[in-house]
Design a protein around this motif. Structure first.
Motif, PDB file in Angstrom:
ATOM      1  N   ARG A 172       0.881  -1.179   0.000  1.00 17.96           N
ATOM      2  CA  ARG A 172       0.000   0.000   0.000  1.00 17.96           C
ATOM      3  C   ARG A 172       0.920   1.231   0.000  1.00 17.96           C
ATOM      4  O   ARG A 172       1.374   1.672   1.053  1.00 17.96           O
ATOM      5  N   PRO A 173       1.187   1.800  -1.153  1.00 15.37           N
ATOM      6  CA  PRO A 173       2.198   2.869  -1.226  1.00 15.37           C
ATOM      7  C   PRO A 173       1.939   4.046  -0.287  1.00 15.37           C
ATOM      8  O   PRO A 173       2.874   4.572   0.315  1.00 15.37           O
ATOM      9  N   PHE A 174       0.681   4.474  -0.141  1.00 11.27           N
ATOM     10  CA  PHE A 174       0.425   5.622   0.732  1.00 11.27           C
ATOM     11  C   PHE A 174       0.729   5.300   2.192  1.00 11.27           C
ATOM     12  O   PHE A 174       0.958   6.208   3.002  1.00 11.27           O
ATOM     13  N   TYR A 175       0.786   4.018   2.507  1.00 10.55           N
ATOM     14  CA  TYR A 175       0.931   3.576   3.896  1.00 10.55           C
ATOM     15  C   TYR A 175       2.352   3.123   4.214  1.00 10.55           C
ATOM     16  O   TYR A 175       2.798   3.217   5.358  1.00 10.55           O
ATOM     17  N   PHE A 176       3.086   2.635   3.221  1.00 10.89           N
ATOM     18  CA  PHE A 176       4.439   2.115   3.440  1.00 10.89           C
ATOM     19  C   PHE A 176       5.475   2.970   2.688  1.00 10.89           C
ATOM     20  O   PHE A 176       5.907   3.992   3.190  1.00 10.89           O
ATOM     21  N   SER A 177       5.916   2.541   1.535  1.00 12.05           N
ATOM     22  CA  SER A 177       6.904   3.268   0.715  1.00 12.05           C
ATOM     23  C   SER A 177       8.143   3.643   1.514  1.00 12.05           C
ATOM     24  O   SER A 177       8.503   4.816   1.649  1.00 12.05           O
ATOM     25  N   HIS A 178       8.809   2.611   2.029  1.00 11.18           N
ATOM     26  CA  HIS A 178      10.030   2.862   2.790  1.00 11.18           C
ATOM     27  C   HIS A 178      11.032   1.770   2.479  1.00 11.18           C
ATOM     28  O   HIS A 178      10.704   0.582   2.496  1.00 11.18           O
ATOM     29  N   ILE A 179      12.270   2.185   2.186  1.00 17.56           N
ATOM     30  CA  ILE A 179      13.340   1.250   1.839  1.00 17.56           C
ATOM     31  C   ILE A 179      14.575   1.613   2.657  1.00 17.56           C
ATOM     32  O   ILE A 179      14.793   2.774   2.984  1.00 17.56           O
ATOM     33  N   ALA A 180      15.374   0.612   3.029  1.00 15.60           N
ATOM     34  CA  ALA A 180      16.611   0.853   3.774  1.00 15.60           C
ATOM     35  C   ALA A 180      17.729   0.042   3.136  1.00 15.60           C
ATOM     36  O   ALA A 180      17.512  -1.085   2.664  1.00 15.60           O
ATOM     37  N   VAL A 181      18.944   0.608   3.138  1.00 17.21           N
ATOM     38  CA  VAL A 181      20.089  -0.029   2.496  1.00 17.21           C
ATOM     39  C   VAL A 181      21.128  -0.382   3.554  1.00 17.21           C
ATOM     40  O   VAL A 181      21.437   0.421   4.436  1.00 17.21           O
ATOM     41  N   ASP A 182      21.658  -1.576   3.458  1.00 17.58           N
ATOM     42  CA  ASP A 182      22.739  -2.027   4.331  1.00 17.58           C
ATOM     43  C   ASP A 182      23.891  -1.021   4.261  1.00 17.58           C
ATOM     44  O   ASP A 182      24.359  -0.682   3.175  1.00 17.58           O
ATOM     45  N   PRO A 183      24.384  -0.519   5.403  1.00 19.17           N
ATOM     46  CA  PRO A 183      25.471   0.463   5.375  1.00 19.17           C
ATOM     47  C   PRO A 183      26.755  -0.035   4.718  1.00 19.17           C
ATOM     48  O   PRO A 183      27.584   0.772   4.295  1.00 19.17           O
ATOM     49  N   LYS A 184      26.934  -1.348   4.646  1.00 18.51           N
ATOM     50  CA  LYS A 184      28.162  -1.912   4.098  1.00 18.51           C
ATOM     51  C   LYS A 184      28.009  -2.515   2.710  1.00 18.51           C
ATOM     52  O   LYS A 184      29.012  -2.837   2.076  1.00 18.51           O
ATOM     53  N   ASN A 185      26.771  -2.682   2.244  1.00 21.07           N
ATOM     54  CA  ASN A 185      26.550  -3.390   0.988  1.00 21.07           C
ATOM     55  C   ASN A 185      25.400  -2.734   0.220  1.00 21.07           C
ATOM     56  O   ASN A 185      24.243  -2.853   0.622  1.00 21.07           O
ATOM     57  N   PRO A 186      25.673  -2.050  -0.891  1.00 19.55           N
ATOM     58  CA  PRO A 186      24.617  -1.335  -1.615  1.00 19.55           C
ATOM     59  C   PRO A 186      23.595  -2.243  -2.278  1.00 19.55           C
ATOM     60  O   PRO A 186      22.528  -1.774  -2.682  1.00 19.55           O
ATOM     61  N   ASN A 187      23.892  -3.529  -2.390  1.00 23.77           N
ATOM     62  CA  ASN A 187      22.956  -4.464  -3.017  1.00 23.77           C
ATOM     63  C   ASN A 187      22.074  -5.192  -2.011  1.00 23.77           C
ATOM     64  O   ASN A 187      21.182  -5.944  -2.405  1.00 23.77           O
ATOM     65  N   HIS A 188      22.335  -4.988  -0.731  1.00 24.81           N
ATOM     66  CA  HIS A 188      21.535  -5.609   0.319  1.00 24.81           C
ATOM     67  C   HIS A 188      20.558  -4.573   0.849  1.00 24.81           C
ATOM     68  O   HIS A 188      20.959  -3.622   1.517  1.00 24.81           O
ATOM     69  N   ILE A 189      19.279  -4.753   0.522  1.00 27.64           N
ATOM     70  CA  ILE A 189      18.282  -3.761   0.902  1.00 27.64           C
ATOM     71  C   ILE A 189      17.096  -4.430   1.573  1.00 27.64           C
ATOM     72  O   ILE A 189      16.822  -5.625   1.385  1.00 27.64           O
ATOM     73  N   LEU A 190      16.396  -3.645   2.384  1.00 30.71           N
ATOM     74  CA  LEU A 190      15.204  -4.095   3.089  1.00 30.71           C
ATOM     75  C   LEU A 190      14.047  -3.162   2.754  1.00 30.71           C
ATOM     76  O   LEU A 190      14.212  -1.938   2.755  1.00 30.71           O
ATOM     77  N   ALA A 191      12.901  -3.739   2.442  1.00 33.68           N
ATOM     78  CA  ALA A 191      11.697  -2.980   2.127  1.00 33.68           C
ATOM     79  C   ALA A 191      10.662  -3.225   3.212  1.00 33.68           C
ATOM     80  O   ALA A 191      10.421  -4.368   3.616  1.00 33.68           O
ATOM     81  N   LEU A 192      10.059  -2.139   3.692  1.00 29.11           N
ATOM     82  CA  LEU A 192       9.052  -2.228   4.740  1.00 29.11           C
ATOM     83  C   LEU A 192       7.676  -2.222   4.098  1.00 29.11           C
ATOM     84  O   LEU A 192       7.295  -1.271   3.401  1.00 29.11           O
ATOM     85  N   SER A 193       6.922  -3.289   4.338  1.00 24.96           N
ATOM     86  CA  SER A 193       5.605  -3.438   3.742  1.00 24.96           C
ATOM     87  C   SER A 193       4.769  -4.285   4.703  1.00 24.96           C
ATOM     88  O   SER A 193       5.013  -4.269   5.907  1.00 24.96           O
ATOM     89  N   ASN A 194       3.783  -5.032   4.192  1.00 25.78           N
ATOM     90  CA  ASN A 194       3.061  -5.960   5.074  1.00 25.78           C
ATOM     91  C   ASN A 194       4.049  -6.916   5.731  1.00 25.78           C
ATOM     92  O   ASN A 194       3.961  -7.197   6.927  1.00 25.78           O
ATOM     93  N   ASP A 195       4.990  -7.419   4.926  1.00 24.38           N
ATOM     94  CA  ASP A 195       6.103  -8.214   5.428  1.00 24.38           C
ATOM     95  C   ASP A 195       7.379  -7.381   5.344  1.00 24.38           C
ATOM     96  O   ASP A 195       7.445  -6.386   4.618  1.00 24.38           O
ATOM     97  N   LEU A 196       8.396  -7.811   6.091  1.00 26.33           N
ATOM     98  CA  LEU A 196       9.724  -7.225   5.954  1.00 26.33           C
ATOM     99  C   LEU A 196      10.413  -7.981   4.829  1.00 26.33           C
ATOM    100  O   LEU A 196      10.700  -9.172   4.957  1.00 26.33           O
ATOM    101  N   GLU A 197      10.648  -7.286   3.705  1.00 26.65           N
ATOM    102  CA  GLU A 197      11.164  -7.916   2.498  1.00 26.65           C
ATOM    103  C   GLU A 197      12.657  -7.627   2.360  1.00 26.65           C
ATOM    104  O   GLU A 197      13.105  -6.497   2.557  1.00 26.65           O
ATOM    105  N   GLU A 198      13.428  -8.658   1.985  1.00 24.64           N
ATOM    106  CA  GLU A 198      14.876  -8.526   1.874  1.00 24.64           C
ATOM    107  C   GLU A 198      15.338  -8.883   0.469  1.00 24.64           C
ATOM    108  O   GLU A 198      14.832  -9.816  -0.153  1.00 24.64           O
ATOM    109  N   SER A 199      16.321  -8.118  -0.034  1.00 24.81           N
ATOM    110  CA  SER A 199      16.948  -8.415  -1.322  1.00 24.81           C
ATOM    111  C   SER A 199      18.458  -8.408  -1.156  1.00 24.81           C
ATOM    112  O   SER A 199      19.018  -7.548  -0.468  1.00 24.81           O
ATOM    113  N   HIS A 200      19.116  -9.362  -1.801  1.00 23.57           N
ATOM    114  CA  HIS A 200      20.582  -9.427  -1.816  1.00 23.57           C
ATOM    115  C   HIS A 200      21.161  -9.108  -3.196  1.00 23.57           C
ATOM    116  O   HIS A 200      22.386  -9.168  -3.369  1.00 23.57           O
ATOM    117  N   ASP A 201      20.295  -8.767  -4.149  1.00 21.25           N
ATOM    118  CA  ASP A 201      20.779  -8.533  -5.508  1.00 21.25           C
ATOM    119  C   ASP A 201      20.346  -7.163  -6.031  1.00 21.25           C
ATOM    120  O   ASP A 201      19.993  -7.011  -7.204  1.00 21.25           O
TER     121      ASP A 201
END
Length: 237
Positions: A172-201
């Motif tokens: 729900r973009p109006f409700y979430f729309s938040h992303i965080a990046v690992d301070p040591k790795n630009p390809n490791h990111i976390l997205a805040l949504s209904n679930d906590l979503e993780e990407s390594h690529d």
């Protein structure tokens, strides 16, 4: 102890960023009142620790600033997300032609609206921004758009690539729309949504993590020292 430092009529503040080299220089992203048009919204800047403020970015009376990101190595470079929205007691409406990413290269004094170069052309609703601390030219933008969900730039916003259409990243973009990046790795990111979503690529693929805690994720802190510690805030009480 706390002291009020102004901006009383800004109503909602979405982000505060502090120049790491000159801590009296602070920029504030003000969403403004959700109920009515108001001039008390936009990006505000102080160079005297909040004693006085200057409004440096103003898009319109119904358009707030949903997010703000500062390059940690070069605080002269900032990105801001403009967002049209309106709340009533019975409904909520958002999105419009003003929704866009703005960039400043002079510490927030002047701003340029970014368009084209890979960004979606249609109105997009709320945008969340994040700069990779270890590679500050890498910038992520998560948003609600018919074209996709997550965009990435590796040249400080000059060009953008759509990296994900996964709706779970921003349910729900109006409700979430938040992303965080690992301070040591630009390809490791976390997205805040209904679930906590993780990407390594770099956002191309995501998977849900932290399933043992309550969902509905809204804020996140990653230890900048690289210990692996994460503090997460959700609507589970």
């Amino acid at each position: 102890h706390w002291k009020r430092m102004g901006l009383e009529h800004s109503f909602q503040i979405s982000r505060v960023v502090i120049d790491p080299h000159h801590p009296d220089t602070v920029l504030v992203a003000a969403m403004g009142s959700p109920w009515q048009d108001s001039d008390d919204r936009g990006v505000y800047r102080t160079t005297d620790g909040g004693a006085t403020w200057q409004k440096v970015l103003y898009v319109g009376p119904s358009v707030g600033i949903a997010d703000l990101a500062m390059n940690p190595e070069n605080p002269q470079v900032l990105f801001a997300a403009a967002y049209r929205f309106r709340r009533t007691p019975w409904s909520y409406s958002d999105g419009g032609p003003e929704d866009a990413i703005y960039k400043s290269t002079d510490g927030g004094m002047t701003w340029q609206k970014l368009s084209g170069h890979g960004l979606p052309e249609k109105p997009v609703t709320r945008i969340g921004l994040a700069i990779a601390p270890s590679e500050p030219n890498t910038v992520y933008a998560v948003m609600g758009s018919d074209e996709g969900v997550l965009w990435r730039s590796d040249d400080a916003g000059e060009h953008w690539d759509l990296v994900s259409k996964d709706q779970e990243v921003d349910v729900r973009p109006f409700y979430f729309s938040h992303i965080a990046v690992d301070p040591k790795n630009p390809n490791h990111i976390l997205a805040l949504s209904n679930d906590l979503e993780e990407s390594h690529d770099g956002g191309h693929t995501f998977h849900a993590i932290a399933k043992q805690i309550h969902g509905d994720h809204h804020t996140l802190w990653i230890d900048p020292d690289g210990s692996g510690r994460i503090i997460e805030g959700n609507d589970g009480g």
